[in-house]
Design a protein around this motif. Structure first.
Motif, mmCIF file in Angstrom:
data_model
loop_
_atom_site.group_PDB
_atom_site.id
_atom_site.type_symbol
_atom_site.label_atom_id
_atom_site.label_comp_id
_atom_site.label_asym_id
_atom_site.label_seq_id
_atom_site.Cartn_x
_atom_site.Cartn_y
_atom_site.Cartn_z
ATOM 1 N N GLU A 139 4.123 -5.241 -3.125
ATOM 2 C CA GLU A 139 2.857 -5.463 -3.497
ATOM 3 C C GLU A 139 1.831 -5.929 -2.044
ATOM 4 O OE1 GLU A 139 4.974 -9.399 -3.250
ATOM 5 O OE2 GLU A 139 5.147 -7.481 -4.496
ATOM 6 N N ASP A 142 0.720 -0.176 1.348
ATOM 7 C CA ASP A 142 0.927 0.854 1.093
ATOM 8 C C ASP A 142 2.162 1.474 1.632
ATOM 9 O OD1 ASP A 142 0.326 1.607 3.357
ATOM 10 O OD2 ASP A 142 -1.792 2.529 2.987
ATOM 11 N N TYR A 143 2.434 2.920 1.476
ATOM 12 C CA TYR A 143 3.521 3.347 2.051
ATOM 13 C C TYR A 143 3.831 3.164 3.577
ATOM 14 C CZ TYR A 143 6.661 7.264 3.411
ATOM 15 O OH TYR A 143 7.783 8.166 4.169
ATOM 16 N N ARG A 330 3.499 10.150 -8.978
ATOM 17 C CA ARG A 330 2.809 9.434 -8.160
ATOM 18 C C ARG A 330 1.772 10.204 -7.254
ATOM 19 N NH1 ARG A 330 2.852 7.552 -2.929
ATOM 20 N NH2 ARG A 330 4.599 8.606 -2.689
#
Length: 356
Positions: A139, A142-143, A330
Protein backbone atom coordinates in the motif's frame (compact mmCIF):
# COMPACT_ATOMS: atom_id res chain seq x y z
CA UNK A 1 28.72 -24.62 5.66
CA UNK A 2 29.57 -21.35 3.96
CA UNK A 3 28.44 -20.73 0.39
CA UNK A 4 31.04 -20.87 -2.34
CA UNK A 5 32.38 -17.67 -3.80
CA UNK A 6 30.58 -17.01 -7.07
CA UNK A 7 33.54 -15.17 -8.56
CA UNK A 8 35.69 -18.31 -8.28
CA UNK A 9 33.27 -20.66 -10.01
CA UNK A 10 33.63 -22.11 -13.47
CA UNK A 11 30.63 -22.69 -15.71
CA UNK A 12 29.07 -25.97 -14.74
CA UNK A 13 30.00 -25.55 -11.08
CA UNK A 14 27.60 -22.70 -10.25
CA UNK A 15 24.64 -23.42 -8.02
CA UNK A 16 21.93 -20.91 -8.81
CA UNK A 17 18.58 -20.27 -7.15
CA UNK A 18 15.99 -18.39 -9.20
CA UNK A 19 13.02 -17.01 -7.31
CA UNK A 20 10.34 -17.24 -9.96
CA UNK A 21 11.87 -18.70 -13.09
CA UNK A 22 8.90 -20.01 -15.05
CA UNK A 23 7.84 -17.02 -17.19
CA UNK A 24 9.52 -14.54 -19.56
CA UNK A 25 12.70 -13.01 -18.10
CA UNK A 26 12.87 -15.55 -15.27
CA UNK A 27 12.46 -18.36 -17.77
CA UNK A 28 15.21 -16.85 -19.94
CA UNK A 29 17.53 -16.70 -16.92
CA UNK A 30 16.85 -20.35 -16.07
CA UNK A 31 17.35 -21.40 -19.68
CA UNK A 32 20.67 -19.55 -19.90
CA UNK A 33 21.84 -20.93 -16.56
CA UNK A 34 21.10 -24.48 -17.68
CA UNK A 35 22.90 -23.82 -20.97
CA UNK A 36 25.95 -22.80 -18.97
CA UNK A 37 25.81 -25.96 -16.90
CA UNK A 38 24.56 -24.43 -13.66
CA UNK A 39 22.79 -26.51 -11.06
CA UNK A 40 19.52 -24.62 -10.94
CA UNK A 41 16.87 -24.49 -8.24
CA UNK A 42 13.64 -22.60 -8.83
CA UNK A 43 11.28 -21.42 -6.12
CA UNK A 44 7.74 -20.53 -7.11
CA UNK A 45 4.13 -21.48 -6.53
CA UNK A 46 3.80 -23.40 -9.79
CA UNK A 47 0.89 -21.21 -10.91
CA UNK A 48 2.28 -18.86 -13.57
CA UNK A 49 4.08 -21.32 -15.80
CA UNK A 50 5.93 -24.61 -16.00
CA UNK A 51 9.50 -25.02 -14.82
CA UNK A 52 12.03 -26.04 -17.43
CA UNK A 53 13.28 -29.64 -17.38
CA UNK A 54 16.54 -30.01 -15.52
CA UNK A 55 15.83 -27.77 -12.53
CA UNK A 56 15.12 -28.66 -8.93
CA UNK A 57 11.68 -27.10 -8.57
CA UNK A 58 10.76 -26.16 -5.01
CA UNK A 59 7.12 -25.20 -4.62
CA UNK A 60 6.26 -22.49 -2.15
CA UNK A 61 5.01 -18.96 -1.55
CA UNK A 62 7.66 -16.35 -0.83
CA UNK A 63 5.23 -14.63 1.53
CA UNK A 64 5.18 -17.72 3.75
CA UNK A 65 7.97 -17.87 6.38
CA UNK A 66 7.49 -21.64 6.58
CA UNK A 67 7.98 -22.04 2.82
CA UNK A 68 11.09 -19.85 2.87
CA UNK A 69 12.54 -21.85 5.77
CA UNK A 70 11.86 -25.08 3.90
CA UNK A 71 13.61 -23.68 0.81
CA UNK A 72 16.68 -22.56 2.75
CA UNK A 73 16.94 -25.64 4.95
CA UNK A 74 19.92 -27.77 3.98
CA UNK A 75 20.60 -25.88 0.75
CA UNK A 76 23.12 -23.28 -0.34
CA UNK A 77 23.90 -21.59 -3.61
CA UNK A 78 26.55 -19.45 -5.24
CA UNK A 79 23.95 -16.99 -6.48
CA UNK A 80 20.32 -16.08 -5.95
CA UNK A 81 18.44 -14.32 -8.77
CA UNK A 82 15.20 -12.75 -7.56
CA UNK A 83 13.02 -12.11 -10.60
CA UNK A 84 9.60 -11.65 -8.99
CA UNK A 85 10.07 -9.20 -6.13
CA UNK A 86 7.57 -6.34 -6.09
CA UNK A 87 7.02 -5.48 -2.40
CA UNK A 88 9.98 -4.41 -0.22
CA UNK A 89 8.69 -6.14 2.91
CA UNK A 90 8.32 -9.42 1.03
CA UNK A 91 11.72 -9.13 -0.63
CA UNK A 92 13.26 -8.36 2.74
CA UNK A 93 11.85 -11.60 4.15
CA UNK A 94 13.43 -13.56 1.31
CA UNK A 95 16.76 -11.80 1.87
CA UNK A 96 16.74 -12.67 5.55
CA UNK A 97 15.84 -16.30 4.87
CA UNK A 98 18.66 -16.67 2.32
CA UNK A 99 21.30 -14.55 4.02
CA UNK A 100 24.38 -16.73 4.50
CA UNK A 101 23.04 -19.27 2.02
CA UNK A 102 24.52 -17.63 -1.08
CA UNK A 103 27.42 -15.40 -2.05
CA UNK A 104 25.44 -13.08 -4.34
CA UNK A 105 21.84 -11.89 -4.24
CA UNK A 106 20.77 -10.49 -7.61
CA UNK A 107 17.60 -8.45 -7.67
CA UNK A 108 15.83 -7.79 -10.97
CA UNK A 109 14.46 -4.29 -10.56
CA UNK A 110 13.39 -1.75 -13.20
CA UNK A 111 14.32 1.69 -14.46
CA UNK A 112 10.86 2.58 -13.12
CA UNK A 113 12.57 2.76 -9.70
CA UNK A 114 14.16 6.04 -10.86
CA UNK A 115 12.12 9.03 -9.78
CA UNK A 116 12.99 10.97 -12.96
CA UNK A 117 11.99 8.35 -15.51
CA UNK A 118 10.39 8.67 -18.02
CA UNK A 119 9.84 12.40 -17.87
CA UNK A 120 13.20 13.97 -17.04
CA UNK A 121 15.39 13.15 -20.03
CA UNK A 122 18.46 10.89 -19.98
CA UNK A 123 18.88 8.60 -16.97
CA UNK A 124 21.56 6.22 -15.73
CA UNK A 125 22.67 4.46 -12.55
CA UNK A 126 23.28 7.80 -10.82
CA UNK A 127 19.68 9.00 -11.25
CA UNK A 128 17.91 9.30 -7.86
CA UNK A 129 15.56 6.51 -6.84
CA UNK A 130 12.16 6.98 -5.30
CA UNK A 131 12.13 7.39 -1.54
CA UNK A 132 10.73 4.10 -0.31
CA UNK A 133 11.57 2.22 2.88
CA UNK A 134 13.02 -1.30 2.66
CA UNK A 135 10.15 -2.62 4.76
CA UNK A 136 7.34 -0.87 2.85
CA UNK A 137 4.15 -2.76 2.16
CA UNK A 138 2.06 -3.00 -1.01
CA UNK A 139 0.00 0.00 0.00
CA UNK A 140 3.03 2.30 0.21
CA UNK A 141 3.50 3.13 -3.45
CA UNK A 142 3.12 2.16 -7.06
CA UNK A 143 5.27 -0.25 -9.06
CA UNK A 144 8.31 2.02 -9.46
CA UNK A 145 8.27 3.32 -5.89
CA UNK A 146 8.09 -0.20 -4.47
CA UNK A 147 10.87 -1.43 -6.76
CA UNK A 148 13.13 1.25 -5.25
CA UNK A 149 12.27 -0.04 -1.78
CA UNK A 150 12.98 -3.61 -2.89
CA UNK A 151 16.45 -2.56 -4.03
CA UNK A 152 17.13 -1.11 -0.57
CA UNK A 153 15.85 -4.26 1.10
CA UNK A 154 18.50 -6.24 -0.78
CA UNK A 155 21.34 -3.74 -0.43
CA UNK A 156 20.75 -3.19 3.29
CA UNK A 157 19.77 -6.72 4.27
CA UNK A 158 22.12 -9.05 2.42
CA UNK A 159 25.59 -9.60 3.84
CA UNK A 160 27.14 -10.85 0.60
CA UNK A 161 27.22 -9.28 -2.86
CA UNK A 162 24.12 -7.29 -3.78
CA UNK A 163 23.71 -7.05 -7.56
CA UNK A 164 20.91 -4.80 -8.86
CA UNK A 165 19.78 -5.17 -12.47
CA UNK A 166 17.46 -2.45 -13.79
CA UNK A 167 15.98 -3.37 -17.18
CA UNK A 168 14.31 -1.03 -19.60
CA UNK A 169 11.76 -2.18 -22.18
CA UNK A 170 12.09 -5.98 -22.44
CA UNK A 171 10.92 -8.00 -25.43
CA UNK A 172 11.50 -11.54 -26.61
CA UNK A 173 10.04 -15.04 -26.86
CA UNK A 174 7.64 -16.07 -24.08
CA UNK A 175 6.78 -12.43 -23.33
CA UNK A 176 3.87 -12.41 -20.90
CA UNK A 177 3.45 -8.62 -20.83
CA UNK A 178 1.84 -8.68 -24.24
CA UNK A 179 3.35 -5.70 -26.05
CA UNK A 180 5.22 -7.34 -28.93
CA UNK A 181 2.77 -10.28 -29.07
CA UNK A 182 -0.10 -7.83 -29.59
CA UNK A 183 1.67 -5.99 -32.40
CA UNK A 184 2.64 -9.24 -34.11
CA UNK A 185 -0.91 -10.55 -33.85
CA UNK A 186 -2.45 -7.31 -35.11
CA UNK A 187 -0.03 -6.93 -38.01
CA UNK A 188 -0.40 -10.57 -39.02
CA UNK A 189 -4.15 -9.90 -39.46
CA UNK A 190 -3.22 -7.42 -42.19
CA UNK A 191 -5.14 -4.52 -43.69
CA UNK A 192 -4.78 -0.91 -42.65
CA UNK A 193 -3.02 -0.74 -39.28
CA UNK A 194 -3.13 2.31 -37.03
CA UNK A 195 0.50 3.32 -36.45
CA UNK A 196 0.92 5.94 -33.74
CA UNK A 197 2.85 9.19 -33.68
CA UNK A 198 6.21 9.90 -35.23
CA UNK A 199 7.50 6.95 -37.29
CA UNK A 200 11.09 8.12 -36.91
CA UNK A 201 11.13 8.39 -33.12
CA UNK A 202 14.18 6.49 -31.83
CA UNK A 203 13.45 3.62 -29.46
CA UNK A 204 15.60 1.46 -27.20
CA UNK A 205 14.64 -2.22 -26.95
CA UNK A 206 16.35 -5.21 -25.35
CA UNK A 207 15.84 -8.95 -25.55
CA UNK A 208 15.19 -10.86 -22.32
CA UNK A 209 17.82 -13.40 -23.38
CA UNK A 210 20.50 -10.70 -23.49
CA UNK A 211 19.58 -9.53 -19.99
CA UNK A 212 19.75 -13.13 -18.82
CA UNK A 213 23.23 -13.66 -20.24
CA UNK A 214 24.56 -10.42 -18.74
CA UNK A 215 22.96 -11.05 -15.35
CA UNK A 216 24.46 -14.50 -15.02
CA UNK A 217 27.89 -13.34 -16.17
CA UNK A 218 27.89 -10.72 -13.42
CA UNK A 219 26.65 -13.23 -10.86
CA UNK A 220 29.38 -15.67 -11.90
CA UNK A 221 31.94 -12.92 -11.38
CA UNK A 222 30.59 -12.15 -7.89
CA UNK A 223 29.81 -8.56 -8.88
CA UNK A 224 28.31 -6.21 -6.30
CA UNK A 225 26.98 -3.27 -8.31
CA UNK A 226 23.98 -1.94 -10.18
CA UNK A 227 23.40 -1.76 -13.92
CA UNK A 228 20.89 -0.27 -16.31
CA UNK A 229 20.18 -2.86 -19.00
CA UNK A 230 17.98 -1.15 -21.56
CA UNK A 231 19.72 -1.89 -24.84
CA UNK A 232 21.37 0.37 -27.38
CA UNK A 233 19.97 3.87 -27.85
CA UNK A 234 18.29 4.16 -31.21
CA UNK A 235 18.48 0.45 -32.05
CA UNK A 236 15.04 0.83 -33.65
CA UNK A 237 12.60 3.49 -34.75
CA UNK A 238 8.88 2.98 -34.44
CA UNK A 239 8.76 2.56 -38.22
CA UNK A 240 11.53 -0.04 -38.31
CA UNK A 241 10.00 -1.88 -35.35
CA UNK A 242 6.61 -2.23 -37.05
CA UNK A 243 8.25 -3.09 -40.36
CA UNK A 244 10.17 -5.91 -38.65
CA UNK A 245 6.84 -7.21 -37.37
CA UNK A 246 5.43 -7.08 -40.90
CA UNK A 247 8.45 -8.87 -42.33
CA UNK A 248 8.40 -11.59 -39.65
CA UNK A 249 4.71 -12.33 -40.11
CA UNK A 250 4.71 -12.06 -43.93
CA UNK A 251 1.74 -9.73 -43.64
CA UNK A 252 0.26 -7.36 -46.22
CA UNK A 253 -0.40 -4.78 -43.49
CA UNK A 254 -0.47 -1.13 -44.53
CA UNK A 255 0.66 1.26 -41.80
CA UNK A 256 -1.31 4.48 -41.47
CA UNK A 257 0.66 6.93 -39.34
CA UNK A 258 -1.60 9.10 -37.21
CA UNK A 259 -0.38 12.14 -35.30
CA UNK A 260 -0.04 12.12 -31.51
CA UNK A 261 -2.52 14.95 -30.95
CA UNK A 262 -5.20 13.29 -33.07
CA UNK A 263 -4.90 10.11 -31.02
CA UNK A 264 -4.79 11.85 -27.65
CA UNK A 265 -7.89 13.87 -28.52
CA UNK A 266 -9.69 10.57 -29.08
CA UNK A 267 -8.64 9.16 -25.70
CA UNK A 268 -6.19 6.60 -27.04
CA UNK A 269 -4.02 5.56 -24.11
CA UNK A 270 -0.27 5.83 -24.69
CA UNK A 271 1.85 2.75 -24.02
CA UNK A 272 -1.09 0.36 -23.54
CA UNK A 273 -3.76 0.73 -26.24
CA UNK A 274 -1.01 1.11 -28.84
CA UNK A 275 1.90 -0.67 -27.15
CA UNK A 276 5.19 1.23 -26.90
CA UNK A 277 3.59 4.44 -28.17
CA UNK A 278 5.11 7.33 -26.21
CA UNK A 279 3.86 10.67 -27.57
CA UNK A 280 6.17 13.64 -27.89
CA UNK A 281 5.13 15.03 -24.52
CA UNK A 282 7.11 16.21 -21.46
CA UNK A 283 5.82 13.24 -19.49
CA UNK A 284 7.60 10.89 -21.89
CA UNK A 285 10.66 13.03 -22.62
CA UNK A 286 13.13 10.42 -21.41
CA UNK A 287 11.29 7.19 -22.08
CA UNK A 288 13.82 6.04 -24.72
CA UNK A 289 16.88 7.74 -23.18
CA UNK A 290 18.20 5.51 -20.36
CA UNK A 291 21.89 4.76 -20.75
CA UNK A 292 23.21 1.19 -20.67
CA UNK A 293 26.78 2.40 -21.29
CA UNK A 294 28.03 1.05 -17.98
CA UNK A 295 26.55 -2.40 -18.57
CA UNK A 296 27.83 -2.49 -22.12
CA UNK A 297 31.32 -1.64 -20.89
CA UNK A 298 30.94 -4.56 -18.46
CA UNK A 299 30.03 -6.99 -21.22
CA UNK A 300 26.34 -6.52 -22.10
CA UNK A 301 25.72 -7.40 -25.74
CA UNK A 302 22.41 -6.85 -27.52
CA UNK A 303 21.16 -8.81 -30.51
CA UNK A 304 19.42 -7.00 -33.40
CA UNK A 305 15.78 -6.10 -32.83
CA UNK A 306 14.94 -8.01 -36.02
CA UNK A 307 16.13 -11.24 -34.39
CA UNK A 308 14.02 -10.61 -31.30
CA UNK A 309 10.92 -9.95 -33.40
CA UNK A 310 11.53 -12.99 -35.61
CA UNK A 311 12.10 -15.34 -32.68
CA UNK A 312 9.08 -14.01 -30.80
CA UNK A 313 6.87 -14.65 -33.83
CA UNK A 314 8.29 -18.18 -34.18
CA UNK A 315 7.17 -18.84 -30.59
CA UNK A 316 3.87 -16.96 -30.78
CA UNK A 317 2.61 -18.51 -34.01
CA UNK A 318 2.41 -21.86 -32.22
CA UNK A 319 -0.27 -20.44 -29.89
CA UNK A 320 -3.82 -20.15 -31.30
CA UNK A 321 -4.88 -16.51 -31.59
CA UNK A 322 -7.78 -16.99 -29.19
CA UNK A 323 -5.39 -18.36 -26.55
CA UNK A 324 -2.81 -15.57 -26.74
CA UNK A 325 -2.38 -13.23 -23.79
CA UNK A 326 -1.74 -9.52 -24.19
CA UNK A 327 -1.15 -8.64 -20.56
CA UNK A 328 -2.86 -9.17 -17.24
CA UNK A 329 -6.10 -8.16 -15.60
CA UNK A 330 -4.20 -5.21 -14.12
CA UNK A 331 -2.73 -4.06 -17.45
CA UNK A 332 -3.79 -5.34 -20.84
CA UNK A 333 -2.49 -4.15 -24.20
CA UNK A 334 -4.11 -3.43 -27.51
CA UNK A 335 -6.77 -1.18 -28.99
CA UNK A 336 -10.31 -2.35 -29.64
CA UNK A 337 -10.72 -3.14 -33.37
CA UNK A 338 -13.81 -0.97 -33.62
CA UNK A 339 -12.05 1.99 -32.05
CA UNK A 340 -9.09 1.51 -34.37
CA UNK A 341 -11.33 1.40 -37.42
CA UNK A 342 -13.17 4.54 -36.32
CA UNK A 343 -9.96 6.51 -35.86
CA UNK A 344 -8.63 5.37 -39.24
CA UNK A 345 -11.88 6.48 -40.87
CA UNK A 346 -11.73 9.90 -39.19
CA UNK A 347 -8.08 10.30 -40.15
CA UNK A 348 -8.86 9.47 -43.78
CA UNK A 349 -11.54 12.17 -43.82
CA UNK A 350 -9.16 14.72 -42.32
CA UNK A 351 -6.60 13.97 -45.01
CA UNK A 352 -4.22 11.03 -45.14
CA UNK A 353 -0.66 11.38 -44.00
CA UNK A 354 2.38 9.31 -44.88
CA UNK A 355 1.75 5.59 -44.81
CA UNK A 356 3.98 2.64 -45.55
Amino acid sequence: MAPALAGHQEWGAMRTLVIGGSVFLGRAIVEEALRRGHEVTTFNRGLSGQDLPGVEAVRGDRESPEDLARLAGGREWDAVVDVCGFVPRVVGESVRALNGRAATYTFISSISACSGWPGSGPTDESTPRFDCAPDAGPEDGDYGVLKAGCERAVEQGFDGNALIIEPGLILGPHENVGRLPWWLTRIARGGKVLAPGDPEIAMQLIDARDIAAFTLSQAEAGTADRFFVSGVEGNATYRSFLEECRTATGSDAEFVWVEDRFLLDRDVQPWTELPLWAPRDPGFAGVWLPSSARARAAGLTCRPVAETVRDTWAWLRGIPVEERSFGTARMSHGIDPGKEAGILSEWAEKGPRASA
